[in-house]
Design a protein around this motif. Structure first.
Motif, PDB file in Angstrom:
ATOM      1  N   PRO A   5       0.810  -1.224   0.000  1.00  0.00           N
ATOM      2  CA  PRO A   5       0.000   0.000   0.000  1.00  0.00           C
ATOM      3  C   PRO A   5       0.845   1.278   0.000  1.00  0.00           C
ATOM      4  O   PRO A   5       0.515   2.241  -0.694  1.00  0.00           O
ATOM      5  N   SER A   6       1.949   1.267   0.731  1.00  0.00           N
ATOM      6  CA  SER A   6       2.781   2.476   0.764  1.00  0.00           C
ATOM      7  C   SER A   6       3.497   2.702  -0.566  1.00  0.00           C
ATOM      8  O   SER A   6       3.655   3.841  -1.011  1.00  0.00           O
ATOM      9  N   ARG A   7       3.927   1.623  -1.203  1.00  0.00           N
ATOM     10  CA  ARG A   7       4.576   1.738  -2.521  1.00  0.00           C
ATOM     11  C   ARG A   7       3.569   2.207  -3.570  1.00  0.00           C
ATOM     12  O   ARG A   7       3.869   3.049  -4.409  1.00  0.00           O
ATOM     13  N   ARG A   8       2.364   1.662  -3.523  1.00  0.00           N
ATOM     14  CA  ARG A   8       1.291   2.055  -4.437  1.00  0.00           C
ATOM     15  C   ARG A   8       0.997   3.551  -4.279  1.00  0.00           C
ATOM     16  O   ARG A   8       0.881   4.281  -5.249  1.00  0.00           O
ATOM     17  N   GLN A   9       0.874   3.993  -3.019  1.00  0.00           N
ATOM     18  CA  GLN A   9       0.597   5.407  -2.751  1.00  0.00           C
ATOM     19  C   GLN A   9       1.757   6.284  -3.222  1.00  0.00           C
ATOM     20  O   GLN A   9       1.538   7.355  -3.795  1.00  0.00           O
ATOM     21  N   GLY A  10       2.975   5.832  -3.015  1.00  0.00           N
ATOM     22  CA  GLY A  10       4.138   6.600  -3.450  1.00  0.00           C
ATOM     23  C   GLY A  10       4.199   6.746  -4.968  1.00  0.00           C
ATOM     24  O   GLY A  10       4.452   7.838  -5.487  1.00  0.00           O
ATOM     25  N   LEU A  11       3.948   5.652  -5.689  1.00  0.00           N
ATOM     26  CA  LEU A  11       3.943   5.707  -7.150  1.00  0.00           C
ATOM     27  C   LEU A  11       2.824   6.592  -7.673  1.00  0.00           C
ATOM     28  O   LEU A  11       3.010   7.376  -8.611  1.00  0.00           O
ATOM     29  N   ARG A  12       1.651   6.466  -7.067  1.00  0.00           N
ATOM     30  CA  ARG A  12       0.514   7.297  -7.490  1.00  0.00           C
ATOM     31  C   ARG A  12       0.814   8.767  -7.249  1.00  0.00           C
ATOM     32  O   ARG A  12       0.532   9.616  -8.089  1.00  0.00           O
ATOM     33  N   SER A  13       1.418   9.076  -6.114  1.00  0.00           N
ATOM     34  CA  SER A  13       1.778  10.456  -5.806  1.00  0.00           C
ATOM     35  C   SER A  13       2.801  11.004  -6.808  1.00  0.00           C
ATOM     36  O   SER A  13       2.678  12.142  -7.279  1.00  0.00           O
ATOM     37  N   GLN A  14       3.795  10.201  -7.152  1.00  0.00           N
ATOM     38  CA  GLN A  14       4.798  10.625  -8.138  1.00  0.00           C
ATOM     39  C   GLN A  14       4.166  10.845  -9.506  1.00  0.00           C
ATOM     40  O   GLN A  14       4.490  11.813 -10.197  1.00  0.00           O
ATOM     41  N   LEU A  15       3.260   9.964  -9.902  1.00  0.00           N
ATOM     42  CA  LEU A  15       2.573  10.113 -11.180  1.00  0.00           C
ATOM     43  C   LEU A  15       1.715  11.378 -11.177  1.00  0.00           C
ATOM     44  O   LEU A  15       1.701  12.135 -12.154  1.00  0.00           O
ATOM     45  N   LEU A  16       1.020  11.628 -10.084  1.00  0.00           N
ATOM     46  CA  LEU A  16       0.208  12.847  -9.982  1.00  0.00           C
ATOM     47  C   LEU A  16       1.079  14.095 -10.062  1.00  0.00           C
ATOM     48  O   LEU A  16       0.703  15.084 -10.701  1.00  0.00           O
ATOM     49  N   GLN A  17       2.240  14.071  -9.444  1.00  0.00           N
ATOM     50  CA  GLN A  17       3.155  15.213  -9.519  1.00  0.00           C
ATOM     51  C   GLN A  17       3.647  15.418 -10.947  1.00  0.00           C
ATOM     52  O   GLN A  17       3.747  16.552 -11.424  1.00  0.00           O
ATOM     53  N   VAL A 113       0.171  12.354 -27.822  1.00  0.00           N
ATOM     54  CA  VAL A 113      -0.370  12.976 -26.608  1.00  0.00           C
ATOM     55  C   VAL A 113      -1.574  12.180 -26.100  1.00  0.00           C
ATOM     56  O   VAL A 113      -1.709  11.929 -24.905  1.00  0.00           O
ATOM     57  N   SER A 114      -2.435  11.760 -27.012  1.00  0.00           N
ATOM     58  CA  SER A 114      -3.613  10.968 -26.638  1.00  0.00           C
ATOM     59  C   SER A 114      -3.207   9.659 -25.959  1.00  0.00           C
ATOM     60  O   SER A 114      -3.808   9.250 -24.958  1.00  0.00           O
ATOM     61  N   GLY A 115      -2.203   9.004 -26.503  1.00  0.00           N
ATOM     62  CA  GLY A 115      -1.710   7.770 -25.903  1.00  0.00           C
ATOM     63  C   GLY A 115      -1.159   7.988 -24.510  1.00  0.00           C
ATOM     64  O   GLY A 115      -1.414   7.191 -23.597  1.00  0.00           O
ATOM     65  N   ILE A 116      -0.421   9.067 -24.336  1.00  0.00           N
ATOM     66  CA  ILE A 116       0.148   9.382 -23.015  1.00  0.00           C
ATOM     67  C   ILE A 116      -0.968   9.687 -22.022  1.00  0.00           C
ATOM     68  O   ILE A 116      -0.933   9.225 -20.871  1.00  0.00           O
ATOM     69  N   GLU A 117      -1.968  10.469 -22.444  1.00  0.00           N
ATOM     70  CA  GLU A 117      -3.103  10.777 -21.563  1.00  0.00           C
ATOM     71  C   GLU A 117      -3.831   9.494 -21.156  1.00  0.00           C
ATOM     72  O   GLU A 117      -4.184   9.316 -19.984  1.00  0.00           O
ATOM     73  N   LEU A 118      -4.034   8.614 -22.105  1.00  0.00           N
ATOM     74  CA  LEU A 118      -4.721   7.356 -21.832  1.00  0.00           C
ATOM     75  C   LEU A 118      -3.926   6.510 -20.835  1.00  0.00           C
ATOM     76  O   LEU A 118      -4.470   6.009 -19.846  1.00  0.00           O
ATOM     77  N   LEU A 119      -2.631   6.360 -21.077  1.00  0.00           N
ATOM     78  CA  LEU A 119      -1.791   5.557 -20.183  1.00  0.00           C
ATOM     79  C   LEU A 119      -1.710   6.163 -18.780  1.00  0.00           C
ATOM     80  O   LEU A 119      -1.795   5.435 -17.781  1.00  0.00           O
ATOM     81  N   ALA A 120      -1.542   7.475 -18.692  1.00  0.00           N
ATOM     82  CA  ALA A 120      -1.440   8.128 -17.383  1.00  0.00           C
ATOM     83  C   ALA A 120      -2.747   8.003 -16.604  1.00  0.00           C
ATOM     84  O   ALA A 120      -2.733   7.705 -15.400  1.00  0.00           O
ATOM     85  N   GLY A 121      -3.868   8.208 -17.283  1.00  0.00           N
ATOM     86  CA  GLY A 121      -5.159   8.093 -16.608  1.00  0.00           C
ATOM     87  C   GLY A 121      -5.425   6.688 -16.113  1.00  0.00           C
ATOM     88  O   GLY A 121      -5.873   6.485 -14.977  1.00  0.00           O
ATOM     89  N   LEU A 122      -5.151   5.699 -16.958  1.00  0.00           N
ATOM     90  CA  LEU A 122      -5.350   4.309 -16.548  1.00  0.00           C
ATOM     91  C   LEU A 122      -4.394   3.914 -15.425  1.00  0.00           C
ATOM     92  O   LEU A 122      -4.774   3.192 -14.499  1.00  0.00           O
ATOM     93  N   ALA A 123      -3.157   4.399 -15.496  1.00  0.00           N
ATOM     94  CA  ALA A 123      -2.188   4.090 -14.434  1.00  0.00           C
ATOM     95  C   ALA A 123      -2.656   4.654 -13.096  1.00  0.00           C
ATOM     96  O   ALA A 123      -2.516   3.992 -12.059  1.00  0.00           O
ATOM     97  N   LEU A 124      -3.221   5.862 -13.117  1.00  0.00           N
ATOM     98  CA  LEU A 124      -3.739   6.429 -11.866  1.00  0.00           C
ATOM     99  C   LEU A 124      -4.834   5.541 -11.270  1.00  0.00           C
ATOM    100  O   LEU A 124      -4.882   5.323 -10.062  1.00  0.00           O
ATOM    101  N   LEU A 125      -5.716   5.059 -12.128  1.00  0.00           N
ATOM    102  CA  LEU A 125      -6.787   4.201 -11.639  1.00  0.00           C
ATOM    103  C   LEU A 125      -6.251   2.857 -11.155  1.00  0.00           C
ATOM    104  O   LEU A 125      -6.729   2.314 -10.152  1.00  0.00           O
ATOM    105  N   LEU A 126      -5.254   2.315 -11.838  1.00  0.00           N
ATOM    106  CA  LEU A 126      -4.662   1.044 -11.415  1.00  0.00           C
ATOM    107  C   LEU A 126      -3.887   1.170 -10.100  1.00  0.00           C
ATOM    108  O   LEU A 126      -3.766   0.197  -9.355  1.00  0.00           O
TER     109      LEU A 126
END
Length: 136
Positions: A5-17, A113-126
């Motif tokens: 859970p802490s690693r997941r939260q850390g990765l999500r936080s880095q992706l959001l940044q 750009v569309s591909g990057i948006e799609l991957l980033a959005g899905l990664a956030l949800l995952l």
């Protein structure tokens, strides 16, 4: 292999940044040279309304997305904020997919750009915290 859970939260936080940074830079680019940015996206700006609409989307929405992503990165215990940032990202390729039925897929830089948006959005949800499906 499941992430802790802490690693997941850390990765999500880095992706959001990263999302906040990229959207801020995209908004800055649009403000500094709107004609060049518009041309890269296949747009030609005409008149006050054309520029106003461009600024609303490419500056206003990008800055709102950046702000939401930054807030979500700092509020790791509130996954709904990251989910909203993901929805903002995923709405753009979704709109382009709808447009693809009428006029075709985007080309060149916009396709990337569309591909990057799609991957980033899905990664956030995952990377959403497990067991918090409906929690704020």
């Amino acid at each position: 292999m499941a992430l802790s859970p802490s690693r997941r939260q850390g990765l999500r936080s880095q992706l959001l940044q990263a999302i906040a940074t990229v959207n801020s830079l995209a908004a800055l680019s649009a403000m500094l040279d709107p004609d060049r940015t518009a041309a890269a996206m296949g747009l030609f700006l005409v008149g006050v309304n054309g520029y106003s609409q461009f600024y609303a989307i490419y500056v206003g929405v990008r800055l709102a997305t950046a702000g939401l992503a930054l807030l979500a990165a700092r509020q790791g215990d509130q996954p709904i904020l990251g989910d909203l940032a993901a929805l903002f990202l995923l709405a753009q390729p979704l709109g382009r997919i709808v447009a693809a039925f009428a006029i075709g897929l985007p080309q060149g830089l916009l396709f990337v750009v569309s591909g990057i948006e799609l991957l980033a959005g899905l990664a956030l949800l995952l990377l959403r915290p497990r067991g918090k499906l409906l929690s704020p």
